[in-house]
Motif scaffolding. Structure first.
Motif, PDB file in Angstrom:
ATOM      1  N   ASP A   1     -24.131   1.347  -8.448  1.00 48.36           N
ATOM      2  CA  ASP A   1     -23.750   1.606  -7.216  1.00 48.36           C
ATOM      3  C   ASP A   1     -24.491   1.132  -6.096  1.00 48.36           C
ATOM      4  O   ASP A   1     -24.021   0.297  -5.345  1.00 48.36           O
ATOM      5  CB  ASP A   1     -23.428   3.132  -6.806  1.00 48.36           C
ATOM      6  CG  ASP A   1     -22.278   4.047  -7.528  1.00 48.36           C
ATOM      7  OD1 ASP A   1     -21.239   3.203  -7.933  1.00 48.36           O
ATOM      8  OD2 ASP A   1     -22.194   5.059  -7.370  1.00 48.36           O
ATOM      9  N   HIS A   2     -25.899   1.249  -6.389  1.00 45.91           N
ATOM     10  CA  HIS A   2     -26.858   0.576  -5.359  1.00 45.91           C
ATOM     11  C   HIS A   2     -26.803  -1.095  -5.785  1.00 45.91           C
ATOM     12  O   HIS A   2     -26.701  -1.638  -4.615  1.00 45.91           O
ATOM     13  CB  HIS A   2     -28.099   1.191  -5.885  1.00 45.91           C
ATOM     14  CG  HIS A   2     -29.310   0.285  -5.081  1.00 45.91           C
ATOM     15  ND1 HIS A   2     -29.657   0.442  -4.075  1.00 45.91           N
ATOM     16  CD2 HIS A   2     -29.979  -0.722  -5.630  1.00 45.91           C
ATOM     17  CE1 HIS A   2     -30.802  -0.227  -3.529  1.00 45.91           C
ATOM     18  NE2 HIS A   2     -30.878  -1.152  -4.449  1.00 45.91           N
ATOM     19  N   ALA A   3     -26.475  -1.577  -6.684  1.00 49.22           N
ATOM     20  CA  ALA A   3     -26.594  -2.984  -6.880  1.00 49.22           C
ATOM     21  C   ALA A   3     -25.387  -3.397  -6.394  1.00 49.22           C
ATOM     22  O   ALA A   3     -25.325  -4.658  -5.815  1.00 49.22           O
ATOM     23  CB  ALA A   3     -26.478  -3.293  -8.685  1.00 49.22           C
ATOM     24  N   GLY A   4     -24.232  -2.710  -6.529  1.00 50.91           N
ATOM     25  CA  GLY A   4     -23.075  -3.248  -6.040  1.00 50.91           C
ATOM     26  C   GLY A   4     -22.924  -3.223  -4.506  1.00 50.91           C
ATOM     27  O   GLY A   4     -22.228  -3.998  -3.715  1.00 50.91           O
ATOM     28  N   ALA A   5     -23.783  -2.397  -3.855  1.00 49.65           N
ATOM     29  CA  ALA A   5     -23.655  -2.177  -2.191  1.00 49.65           C
ATOM     30  C   ALA A   5     -24.786  -3.075  -1.645  1.00 49.65           C
ATOM     31  O   ALA A   5     -24.922  -3.154  -0.434  1.00 49.65           O
ATOM     32  CB  ALA A   5     -24.170  -0.618  -2.029  1.00 49.65           C
ATOM     33  N   HIS A   6     -25.778  -3.705  -2.472  1.00 46.77           N
ATOM     34  CA  HIS A   6     -26.675  -4.614  -1.835  1.00 46.77           C
ATOM     35  C   HIS A   6     -26.788  -5.987  -2.255  1.00 46.77           C
ATOM     36  O   HIS A   6     -26.299  -6.411  -3.360  1.00 46.77           O
ATOM     37  CB  HIS A   6     -28.148  -3.987  -2.001  1.00 46.77           C
ATOM     38  CG  HIS A   6     -28.183  -2.549  -1.292  1.00 46.77           C
ATOM     39  ND1 HIS A   6     -28.609  -2.628  -0.269  1.00 46.77           N
ATOM     40  CD2 HIS A   6     -28.115  -1.409  -2.126  1.00 46.77           C
ATOM     41  CE1 HIS A   6     -28.748  -1.226  -0.047  1.00 46.77           C
ATOM     42  NE2 HIS A   6     -28.367  -0.666  -0.863  1.00 46.77           N
ATOM     43  N   ASP A   7     -26.743  -7.032  -1.331  1.00 49.84           N
ATOM     44  CA  ASP A   7     -26.886  -8.269  -1.581  1.00 49.84           C
ATOM     45  C   ASP A   7     -28.187  -8.822  -2.840  1.00 49.84           C
ATOM     46  O   ASP A   7     -27.854  -9.554  -3.538  1.00 49.84           O
ATOM     47  CB  ASP A   7     -26.956  -9.262  -0.486  1.00 49.84           C
ATOM     48  CG  ASP A   7     -25.621  -9.302   0.263  1.00 49.84           C
ATOM     49  OD1 ASP A   7     -24.754  -8.884  -0.119  1.00 49.84           O
ATOM     50  OD2 ASP A   7     -25.622  -9.820   1.406  1.00 49.84           O
ATOM     51  N   GLU A   8     -29.198  -8.085  -2.481  1.00 51.84           N
ATOM     52  CA  GLU A   8     -30.395  -8.444  -3.453  1.00 51.84           C
ATOM     53  C   GLU A   8     -30.958  -6.977  -3.815  1.00 51.84           C
ATOM     54  O   GLU A   8     -31.932  -6.535  -3.219  1.00 51.84           O
ATOM     55  CB  GLU A   8     -31.436  -9.272  -2.546  1.00 51.84           C
ATOM     56  CG  GLU A   8     -30.987 -10.529  -2.199  1.00 51.84           C
ATOM     57  CD  GLU A   8     -32.021 -11.515  -1.426  1.00 51.84           C
ATOM     58  OE1 GLU A   8     -32.841 -10.896  -0.734  1.00 51.84           O
ATOM     59  OE2 GLU A   8     -31.900 -12.620  -1.626  1.00 51.84           O
ATOM     60  N   PRO A   9     -30.253  -6.297  -4.853  1.00 47.98           N
ATOM     61  CA  PRO A   9     -30.786  -4.993  -4.960  1.00 47.98           C
ATOM     62  C   PRO A   9     -32.149  -4.763  -5.907  1.00 47.98           C
ATOM     63  O   PRO A   9     -32.513  -3.810  -5.673  1.00 47.98           O
ATOM     64  CB  PRO A   9     -29.658  -4.360  -6.077  1.00 47.98           C
ATOM     65  CG  PRO A   9     -29.009  -5.799  -6.579  1.00 47.98           C
ATOM     66  CD  PRO A   9     -29.172  -6.797  -5.570  1.00 47.98           C
ATOM     67  N   GLY A  10     -32.816  -6.052  -6.092  1.00 46.36           N
ATOM     68  CA  GLY A  10     -34.023  -6.131  -6.994  1.00 46.36           C
ATOM     69  C   GLY A  10     -34.849  -6.406  -5.969  1.00 46.36           C
ATOM     70  O   GLY A  10     -36.180  -6.523  -6.208  1.00 46.36           O
ATOM     71  N   ALA A  11     -34.843  -6.781  -4.513  1.00 48.64           N
ATOM     72  CA  ALA A  11     -35.650  -7.277  -3.633  1.00 48.64           C
ATOM     73  C   ALA A  11     -36.535  -6.147  -3.146  1.00 48.64           C
ATOM     74  O   ALA A  11     -36.146  -5.143  -2.906  1.00 48.64           O
ATOM     75  CB  ALA A  11     -35.083  -8.106  -2.628  1.00 48.64           C
TER      76      ALA A  11
END
Length: 190
Positions: free
Chosen positions: A30-40
């Motif tokens: 869910d976090h990864a889908g909600a953010h353009d750069e979830p690993g930044a």
């Protein structure tokens, strides 16, 4: 594939070993889908990180680092960098940087997920995707600027203090390397 696409793909295809890990997988996805750069690192308050448990070539030992901020023995890992094309490659880079061991063979599929508080963002968490990396025969870890110490420990004789999350990661890695289903870890929290 971009790093963001890789993060999303890894979290979509990964088969968790139990209900708690499935809950974390869904939260991370869910976090990864909600953010353009979830690993930044700038992704706030939470961001995806990558870590690796470095295992000796004979699968009898693990290389752990004594973390200077926490005073505990932990697996290698940290923030994803813009140049990391994938989570597995971020974990491999961190493992090599923190142990000085070149030629690590990283399993491209995670073994566990862990969510833990961080200090880089208020009320933030690292959404840590954990991998296993096997060192080449004869590899000896070297301490880096990022740790107070690094050394091999027998799988059955981990140092103190060691996080329970590390013990769960060691058990999951041992199962993965033996080709058996992972034990039911209780890692991470909501």
């Amino acid at each position: 594939m971009s790093q963001t696409a890789d993060i999303r793909a890894v979290l979509a295809r990964w088969s968790p070993p139990d209900d708690e890990q499935e809950r974390l997988r869904a939260l991370f996805a869910d976090h990864a889908g909600a953010h353009d750069e979830p690993g930044a690192r700038a992704c706030s308050p939470d961001h995806v990180t990558a870590s690796a448990l470095v295992v000796s070539a004979d699968h009898d030992q693990v290389a752990l680092v004594l973390h200077p901020k926490f005073g505990r023995w932990l697996q290698t890992g940290g923030h994803c960098e813009a140049a990391d094309p994938s989570l597995a490659e971020a974990a491999a880079r961190e493992a090599q940087e923190e142990t000085g061991i070149a030629g690590l063979a990283i399993d491209p599929e995670p073994v566990l997920l862990s969510r833990h508080p961080v200090y880089c963002h208020e009320d933030g968490h690292h959404l840590d995707v954990q991998f296993v990396a096997v060192a080449p025969p004869g590899a000896e870890p070297q301490c880096s600027d990022e740790s107070d110490d690094v050394r091999w420990f027998p799988l059955d004789d981990l140092p103190r203090p060691t996080d329970e999350s590390v013990r769960a990661l060691v058990a999951a890695a041992r199962s993965r390397l033996r080709g058996t289903p992972s034990p039911r870890p209780s890692v991470g929290s909501a």
